[in-house]
Design a protein around this motif. Structure first.
Motif, short mmCIF file in Angstrom:
data_model
loop_
_atom_site.label_atom_id
_atom_site.label_comp_id
_atom_site.label_asym_id
_atom_site.label_seq_id
_atom_site.Cartn_x
_atom_site.Cartn_y
_atom_site.Cartn_z
N ALA A 65 -4.90 2.70 -2.87
CA ALA A 65 -3.98 2.40 -1.78
C ALA A 65 -4.10 3.44 -0.66
O ALA A 65 -4.15 3.10 0.53
CB ALA A 65 -2.55 2.34 -2.30
N TRP A 110 1.78 -8.77 -3.82
CA TRP A 110 0.71 -7.94 -3.30
C TRP A 110 -0.59 -8.71 -3.06
O TRP A 110 -1.27 -8.50 -2.06
CB TRP A 110 0.45 -6.76 -4.25
CG TRP A 110 -0.27 -7.11 -5.51
CD1 TRP A 110 0.27 -7.55 -6.68
CD2 TRP A 110 -1.68 -7.08 -5.72
NE1 TRP A 110 -0.71 -7.79 -7.61
CE2 TRP A 110 -1.91 -7.51 -7.05
CE3 TRP A 110 -2.77 -6.74 -4.93
CZ2 TRP A 110 -3.19 -7.60 -7.59
CZ3 TRP A 110 -4.04 -6.83 -5.48
CH2 TRP A 110 -4.25 -7.24 -6.79
N ARG A 122 -7.54 -0.75 -6.17
CA ARG A 122 -6.11 -0.95 -6.35
C ARG A 122 -5.84 -2.23 -7.15
O ARG A 122 -5.00 -2.24 -8.06
CB ARG A 122 -5.42 -1.04 -5.00
CG ARG A 122 -3.92 -1.28 -5.09
CD ARG A 122 -3.31 -1.62 -3.76
NE ARG A 122 -3.81 -2.88 -3.20
CZ ARG A 122 -3.15 -3.60 -2.31
NH1 ARG A 122 -1.96 -3.19 -1.87
NH2 ARG A 122 -3.66 -4.71 -1.84
N LEU A 143 0.84 -1.20 0.00
CA LEU A 143 0.00 0.00 0.00
C LEU A 143 0.88 1.25 0.00
O LEU A 143 0.56 2.25 -0.65
CB LEU A 143 -0.92 0.00 1.22
CG LEU A 143 -2.09 -0.99 1.21
CD1 LEU A 143 -2.80 -1.00 2.56
CD2 LEU A 143 -3.07 -0.68 0.09
N GLY A 163 2.07 2.07 -3.38
CA GLY A 163 1.00 2.74 -4.12
C GLY A 163 0.83 4.19 -3.72
O GLY A 163 0.57 5.06 -4.57
#
Length: 337
Positions: free
Chosen positions: A124, A56, A99, A30, A33
């Motif tokens: 994210a 991820w 995401r 995250l 991102g």
């Protein structure tokens, strides 16, 4: 048959363990991102995203497992927390879905690449902010309960403090993401991560200081733990570890040991989470119920505990194996690790 007190402690520890793994593992992707739109070159963003490809999706396993442990282990608490946090949890799931979709579609290139890049970063950031806002509302005990049911409003969770903790978690995840990039990439991406980590570390430190000061003020039981003897001596190592980890993370940004900033940021998160856990222990919901009041029946405890003992090592094994297989650095122009 009534619940067993030792199994309630087991489920509390299992919940803390799963949350710690989720925050650490999904936190860094995250964080990547969140940092994504600040990278100046498309090639750099490609490297950032490629560094996450093998990991991820599996990292989110811990979020699903955490929800299962909470539901099975503490159903009374789950039935209160879910309606109390319907809005931020729904927004968090939307962010995670956005995401994931953006991750897949951006790799196809095309004229919508910029839109998918923004969706990847926005999803994210939204997920991270909602997690922090839920944490802030939870630890301050702003959950109204009547006759064992949530009786508050839809937006009771939304306060200046929860907004601050939301942004704090966004910054903290950015620190984890920067540490990951420093460790797993090189060249321009690594230098970008070193630069981005400094402001993120400052915001994270401010958020930790805010939580550390606000929580004892809002919950007298927490103040009694941190500022009375002998519990003060028992808990004192946690803030000391957090400070040492923060200093190490800051200093390692200009060091040659590339893994150190990521490791230090993980220790910082774990020390902070341990401090929160120690502050509210043994509450399942601060000011509402303890873990023994919220726990499930003995039969359910035994079945789910047995399943966890079997399942968790398997998950740890395949997650660890995937990190081992995809070890090393990702560089510009490479097709993978």
């Amino acid at each position: 048959m009534t619940s067993h007190p030792d199994l309630a402690i087991f489920f509390a520890c299992a919940t803390a363990f799963v949350i710690a793994l989720y925050v650490t593992l999904d936190g860094f992707d995250l964080g990547v991102g969140i940092l994504f739109p600040f990278a100046q070159r498309t090639d750099d963003r490609d490297v950032m995203m490629r560094s996450l490809e093998p990991m991820w999706d599996g990292n989110e396993t811990w979020l699903v497992l955490g929800g299962m442990v909470l539901l099975a282990g503490f159903p009374a608490a789950f039935s209160i927390l879910l309606p109390a946090f319907y809005v931020p949890l729904a927004l968090m799931l939307f962010g995670l879905v956005l995401r994931g979709i953006a991750f897949e579609f951006r790799s196809q290139r095309g004229r919508f690449e910029l839109a998918w890049s923004l969706a990847f970063s926005g999803g994210a950031a939204l997920a991270a902010f909602c997690q922090g806002a839920v944490l802030g509302a939870f630890i301050t005990g702003r959950i109204s309960v009547t006759d064992g049911r949530f009786s508050g409003g839809t937006f009771d969770w939304l306060t200046p403090f929860s907004v601050a903790t939301g942004f704090g978690v966004v910054a903290g995840y950015a620190v984890l993401g920067a540490g990951w990039l420093i460790w797993r990439t090189g060249g321009e991406v690594q230098e970008f991560a070193r630069r981005a980590a400094r402001p993120a570390l400052l915001v994270t430190a401010a958020a930790i200081a805010l939580v550390s000061a606000w929580t004892p003020l809002s919950l007298p039981s927490v103040a009694g733990k941190w500022f009375s003897w002998p519990s003060m001596a028992t808990l004192a190592p946690l803030p000391l570890i957090a400070v040492a980890a923060w200093v190490t993370a800051w200093r390692s940004l200009s060091a040659q040991r590339e893994w150190l900033s990521f490791a230090a940021s993980i220790v910082l998160f774990l020390a902070s989470l341990s401090g929160i856990g120690a502050s509210i222990w043994p509450a399942a919901i601060p000011g509402v119920m303890t873990i023994w009041e919220a726990t499930s029946s003995y039969r359910t405890q035994v079945i789910v505990a047995t399943a966890l003992i079997v399942i968790v090592p398997i998950i740890l094994a395949y997650v660890g194996y995937s990190y081992w297989v995809f070890r090393g650095k990702v560089n510009a122009g490479a097709s993978g690790y």
